[in-house]
Scaffold this motif. Structure first.
Motif, PDB file in Angstrom:
ATOM      1  N   GLU A 103       0.383  -1.161  -0.147  1.00  0.00           N
ATOM      2  CA  GLU A 103       0.112  -0.193  -0.348  1.00  0.00           C
ATOM      3  C   GLU A 103       0.745   1.343   0.412  1.00  0.00           C
ATOM      4  O   GLU A 103       0.192   2.556  -0.975  1.00  0.00           O
ATOM      5  CB  GLU A 103      -1.371  -0.342   1.285  1.00  0.00           C
ATOM      6  N   GLY A 159      -3.324  -4.965  -3.030  1.00  0.00           N
ATOM      7  CA  GLY A 159      -4.567  -4.867  -2.579  1.00  0.00           C
ATOM      8  C   GLY A 159      -4.769  -5.460  -1.413  1.00  0.00           C
ATOM      9  O   GLY A 159      -5.777  -6.087  -0.141  1.00  0.00           O
ATOM     10  N   SER A 216      -6.405  -3.112   1.863  1.00  0.00           N
ATOM     11  CA  SER A 216      -7.988  -2.961   0.945  1.00  0.00           C
ATOM     12  C   SER A 216      -7.549  -2.447   0.072  1.00  0.00           C
ATOM     13  O   SER A 216      -6.375  -2.104  -1.026  1.00  0.00           O
ATOM     14  CB  SER A 216      -8.602  -1.148   2.296  1.00  0.00           C
ATOM     15  N   GLU A 217      -8.897  -1.227  -0.738  1.00  0.00           N
ATOM     16  CA  GLU A 217      -8.574  -1.758  -2.203  1.00  0.00           C
ATOM     17  C   GLU A 217      -8.256  -0.120  -2.409  1.00  0.00           C
ATOM     18  O   GLU A 217      -8.241   0.650  -3.908  1.00  0.00           O
ATOM     19  CB  GLU A 217     -10.187  -1.988  -2.607  1.00  0.00           C
ATOM     20  N   PHE A 223      -4.474   0.839  -4.158  1.00  0.00           N
ATOM     21  CA  PHE A 223      -5.406   0.550  -5.813  1.00  0.00           C
ATOM     22  C   PHE A 223      -5.995   1.375  -6.429  1.00  0.00           C
ATOM     23  O   PHE A 223      -5.639   1.330  -7.790  1.00  0.00           O
ATOM     24  CB  PHE A 223      -6.132  -1.037  -6.036  1.00  0.00           C
ATOM     25  N   LEU A 224      -7.297   2.137  -5.898  1.00  0.00           N
ATOM     26  CA  LEU A 224      -8.280   3.150  -6.538  1.00  0.00           C
ATOM     27  C   LEU A 224      -7.243   4.126  -6.565  1.00  0.00           C
ATOM     28  O   LEU A 224      -7.581   4.548  -8.222  1.00  0.00           O
ATOM     29  CB  LEU A 224      -9.188   2.702  -5.781  1.00  0.00           C
ATOM     30  N   PHE A 260      -5.005  -9.072  -5.249  1.00  0.00           N
ATOM     31  CA  PHE A 260      -5.671  -9.096  -4.374  1.00  0.00           C
ATOM     32  C   PHE A 260      -5.625 -10.209  -3.842  1.00  0.00           C
ATOM     33  O   PHE A 260      -5.696 -11.396  -4.507  1.00  0.00           O
ATOM     34  CB  PHE A 260      -7.058  -9.107  -4.516  1.00  0.00           C
ATOM     35  N   PRO A 301      -9.141  -8.485  -8.361  1.00  0.00           N
ATOM     36  CA  PRO A 301     -10.362  -7.559  -7.770  1.00  0.00           C
ATOM     37  C   PRO A 301     -11.274  -8.480  -7.291  1.00  0.00           C
ATOM     38  O   PRO A 301     -11.272  -9.338  -8.648  1.00  0.00           O
ATOM     39  CB  PRO A 301     -10.175  -5.979  -8.255  1.00  0.00           C
ATOM     40  N   VAL A 314     -15.332  -4.189  -6.760  1.00  0.00           N
ATOM     41  CA  VAL A 314     -14.181  -3.494  -6.877  1.00  0.00           C
ATOM     42  C   VAL A 314     -14.387  -3.557  -8.191  1.00  0.00           C
ATOM     43  O   VAL A 314     -14.049  -1.719  -8.652  1.00  0.00           O
ATOM     44  CB  VAL A 314     -12.901  -3.621  -6.000  1.00  0.00           C
TER      45      VAL A 314
END
Length: 293
Positions: free
Chosen positions: A128, A155, A158-159, A162-163, A184, A200, A204
């Motif tokens: 992350e 991921g 959390s996502e 990534f987002l 993920f 994902p 997601v």
């Protein structure tokens, strides 16, 4: 041991591509290699060092050397042991923000982004924190065209980061390919007891298609694999694109900080100036062709 005498080479006028994949260089070998390249004022364009047991120390050595290798545009560091610190060091160098090691603990000066076009970090552990820093670089870098952070455990928790990367890619004025495959955790573990990584989660993917990727710019089948290949740019500009705005902290980081890998026989991607960009095999296989819609 096979690099011990490299320091005796004081001139490298015709060396442009280095492929030392699968050579067990380790951090010590990387230090010898890049010290020799810098001391010889090398004009190297592409360096491939996949599967060499490189960790954060080696990645930091590379990061500190990039500013002294002005023609280096393509870096391939797949399947090593680079974690957050090393990934962030490389991102900082390419984004134009000196690392803390270079600044000796003082506030690091802004140096301007380096003209790097392609970075392949597949199979490392940026996680992350690394994803957050790369998102900042992608959003502001004027030249970076290909970034692979596949299989980097982005991921795991959390996502969100990534987002952030997806939003940065959508906003980028230069990036053509962002590969975020297999980041993920899935059900089960591998033979070494580590989580199996994959695409994902369904929710997601649905969010990506509905809210994060502008219609027509990215193919839905690629997005489902977490590969973002820009087919063309929308005519409405960034203000009309879908997707959340970068987080406030990320915007501040951009304001403070900012003003592509492969073999020598790999494919090249076109640049606005008509130059050729050496690319890693993964970059070459995903780059949109000149005739793509």
């Amino acid at each position: 041991a096979h690099l011990d005498r490299l320091c005796l080479v004081t001139d490298m006028p015709v060396l442009t591509h280095i492929n030392l994949n699968n050579n067990l260089l380790g951090d010590a070998g990387v230090e010898m290699l890049f010290r020799a390249l810098v001391d010889a004022n090398s004009s190297v364009v592409h360096v491939a060092l996949a599967s060499n047991g490189i960790g954060d120390e080696g990645a930091t050595t590379i990061a500190l050397s990039l500013g002294s290798l002005p023609r280096l545009t393509s870096l391939e560091l797949c399947d090593n042991f680079i974690q957050e610190r090393g990934s962030i060091a490389i991102a900082d160098a390419i984004g134009g923000y000196a690392s803390h090691e270079e600044a000796d603990g003082e506030e690091a000066p802004q140096t301007g982004p380096l003209p790097v076009l392609s970075v392949d970090l597949r199979g490392n552990r940026s996680r992350e924190l690394g994803a957050r820093r790369w998102a900042e670089v992608v959003a502001a870098h004027p030249d970076l065209k290909f970034l692979c952070l596949a299989q980097n455990e982005l991921g795991m928790l959390s996502e969100e980061r990534f987002l952030d990367l997806v939003c940065a890619a959508v906003a980028s004025a230069s990036l053509s390919v962002l590969d975020l495959q297999d980041n993920f955790p899935q059900e089960g573990t591998d033979v070494k007891g580590r989580p199996i990584m994959g695409p994902p989660p369904t929710e997601v993917i649905e969010d990506l298609l509905a809210d994060y990727t502008p219609a027509g710019e990215f193919a839905a089948e690629d997005v489902r694999r977490a590969v973002f290949i820009r087919r063309h740019r929308g005519g409405g500009g960034a203000a009309e694109k879908k997707g959340r705005q970068p987080q406030q902290g990320q915007q501040q980081g951009n304001a403070q900080r900012h003003g592509g890998g492969g073999t020598s026989g790999g494919a090249a991607a076109g640049t606005p100036g008509g130059a050729s960009v050496p690319m890693s095999p993964s970059a070459a296989s995903m780059a949109p062709s000149a005739g793509s819609p």
